[in-house]
Design an enzyme around this catalytic site. Structure first.
Site, PDB file in Angstrom:
ATOM      1  N   LEU A 211     -15.766  50.786  50.371  1.00  0.00           N
ATOM      2  CA  LEU A 211     -16.676  51.794  50.915  1.00  0.00           C
ATOM      3  C   LEU A 211     -17.165  51.373  52.300  1.00  0.00           C
ATOM      4  O   LEU A 211     -17.563  50.227  52.505  1.00  0.00           O
ATOM      5  CB  LEU A 211     -17.874  51.994  49.980  1.00  0.00           C
ATOM      6  CG  LEU A 211     -17.541  52.472  48.556  1.00  0.00           C
ATOM      7  CD1 LEU A 211     -18.836  52.648  47.759  1.00  0.00           C
ATOM      8  CD2 LEU A 211     -16.741  53.765  48.570  1.00  0.00           C
ATOM      9  N   GLY A 251     -16.001  44.772  42.764  1.00  0.00           N
ATOM     10  CA  GLY A 251     -17.012  44.084  43.561  1.00  0.00           C
ATOM     11  C   GLY A 251     -18.151  45.027  43.840  1.00  0.00           C
ATOM     12  O   GLY A 251     -18.224  46.130  43.269  1.00  0.00           O
ATOM     13  N   GLY A 252     -19.059  44.621  44.730  1.00  0.00           N
ATOM     14  CA  GLY A 252     -20.201  45.473  45.018  1.00  0.00           C
ATOM     15  C   GLY A 252     -19.808  46.876  45.422  1.00  0.00           C
ATOM     16  O   GLY A 252     -20.266  47.858  44.842  1.00  0.00           O
ATOM     17  N   ASP A 253     -18.975  47.008  46.438  1.00  0.00           N
ATOM     18  CA  ASP A 253     -18.536  48.328  46.891  1.00  0.00           C
ATOM     19  C   ASP A 253     -17.021  48.377  47.016  1.00  0.00           C
ATOM     20  O   ASP A 253     -16.477  49.123  47.836  1.00  0.00           O
ATOM     21  CB  ASP A 253     -19.200  48.682  48.230  1.00  0.00           C
ATOM     22  CG  ASP A 253     -18.883  47.681  49.334  1.00  0.00           C
ATOM     23  OD1 ASP A 253     -18.261  46.642  49.029  1.00  0.00           O
ATOM     24  OD2 ASP A 253     -19.240  47.943  50.501  1.00  0.00           O
ATOM     25  N   GLU A 254     -16.327  47.576  46.220  1.00  0.00           N
ATOM     26  CA  GLU A 254     -14.867  47.537  46.242  1.00  0.00           C
ATOM     27  C   GLU A 254     -14.297  48.097  44.939  1.00  0.00           C
ATOM     28  O   GLU A 254     -14.829  47.841  43.850  1.00  0.00           O
ATOM     29  CB  GLU A 254     -14.369  46.110  46.443  1.00  0.00           C
ATOM     30  CG  GLU A 254     -14.681  45.539  47.821  1.00  0.00           C
ATOM     31  CD  GLU A 254     -14.001  44.201  48.047  1.00  0.00           C
ATOM     32  OE1 GLU A 254     -13.119  43.847  47.238  1.00  0.00           O
ATOM     33  OE2 GLU A 254     -14.355  43.512  49.015  1.00  0.00           O
TER      34      GLU A 254
END
Length: 345
Positions: A211, A251-254
């Site tokens: 993102l 992941g956080g934004d993956e």
């Protein structure tokens, strides 16, 4: 005064009441096969005093388990003869017992319910008082009911454990925030695809999605807003992908996407651009609007030998998707890049 008749030596005379206390399910039949006397439990089964004088065969279908040579199977007389009597009113209940001759054609029959005890207790509303004090029927019934209860509880426990196992497995393979697969879940799916590919299965693709501008959402609106956006992203990706594709948050934004059922690079590019366009639509959180984008790198699997190291092939595929993603980032973000466009790099 006439003296009482002598009782033959070794004989015992019992009244019907006394016999009934010892053998609540006894029957005495005369020479014509009519019921001459019966125990209290047998009265309850056959409808009370009305059974007296009735033919035994009007209440039972007789099965003689053992006969003496030359005997007819419809006779109940004989020394220690074993019998099976099927209740005509309830054919599912078979009584077992034995008979002895009393003289002058009269026969004493003593019966039990055997394996049909539980059915008989329910059918005739029997209680402990309907059995002889020495009869183990009630104890056996309690044991049977306890066994059913234990088996039922074990079955329920097994179901609960199986449900807990499945839940634990699902939790171990899924992302708690979005409900998507996690990296472990996706790795298992890709390993399965690699194994199938080595056996002549269809090629597939992996997309690495990151993102863009997501950090600004967290910094300006807080992590609650960020979590809200991630959940909406998960919904939009799931709705846009094809049946059989898998989305994972790694992941956080993956996000990683396993794309099955078509590896035409032009079609994959169009899919990537459509996903980016969909993710760029505004998000609203507590009355405030925020906007993000996405960069995507896509790599297509290559044919492999059955003896090839699947883990190594998976690593190469993932690295190719990563390089394509970094190329999309360097190219200005909000782009989809195919691994084939940048070479081995």
């Amino acid at each position: 005064m006439t003296p009482p008749a002598a009782t033959p030596q070794g004989s015992v005379v019992l009244s019907a009441d006394a016999l009934g206390r010892l053998m609540p399910m006894f029957l005495i039949c005369d020479a014509q096969g009519r019921i001459d006397a019966l125990g209290p439990t047998m009265k309850k089964i056959l409808g009370g005093e009305a059974a007296l004088g009735a033919l035994l065969t009007s209440h039972f279908t007789l099965r003689v388990a053992q006969t003496e040579e030359g005997d007819s199977p419809d006779r109940v007389a004989g020394t220690r003869r074993r019998l099976h009597l099927v209740l005509r009113a309830r054919p599912e209940i078979v009584l077992r017992g034995s008979s002895v001759e009393l003289g002058e054609g009269r026969v004493l029959i003593n019966l039990t319910f055997g394996i049909h005890l539980a059915e008989a207790v329910r059918a005739f509303d029997l209680t402990e008082t309907d059995f002889a004090a020495s009869d183990m029927a009630i104890e056996l019934l309690y044991m049977a009911e306890a066994n059913v209860a234990v088996l039922g509880e074990l079955g329920a426990l097994t179901s609960r454990l199986e449900m807990a196992r499945r839940t634990a497995e699902a939790q171990a393979l899924s992302d708690p925030l979005t409900g998507l697969a996690n990296r472990r879940g996706l790795d298992q799916a890709i390993d399965a695809e690699m194994a199938a590919l080595a056996q002549g299965g269809s090629a597939f693709a992996v997309a690495h999605l990151d993102l863009d501008y997501f950090k600004q959402v967290n910094d300006t609106l807080g992590h609650a807003a960020g979590d809200h956006v991630l959940m909406i992203v998960a919904q939009r990706l799931t709705r846009e992908l094809r049946r059989g594709d898998i989305v994972a948050r790694t992941g956080g934004d993956e996000f990683l996407l396993l794309l099955r059922g078509g590896t035409d690079e032009a079609a994959l590019r169009r899919l990537g651009e459509r996903l980016i366009h969909r993710l760029e639509q505004p998000y609203t959180f507590e009355g405030k609007t925020c906007q993000i984008s996405a960069s995507i790198g896509i790599a297509v699997s290559l044919p492999i030998e059955e003896t090839a190291d699947h883990g190594q092939q998976t690593q190469r595929l993932m690295e190719a998707a990563d390089r394509a993603l970094y190329a999309a980032k360097r190219g200005g973000r909000g782009r989809c890049v195919m691994a084939g466009e940048i070479g081995a790099g």
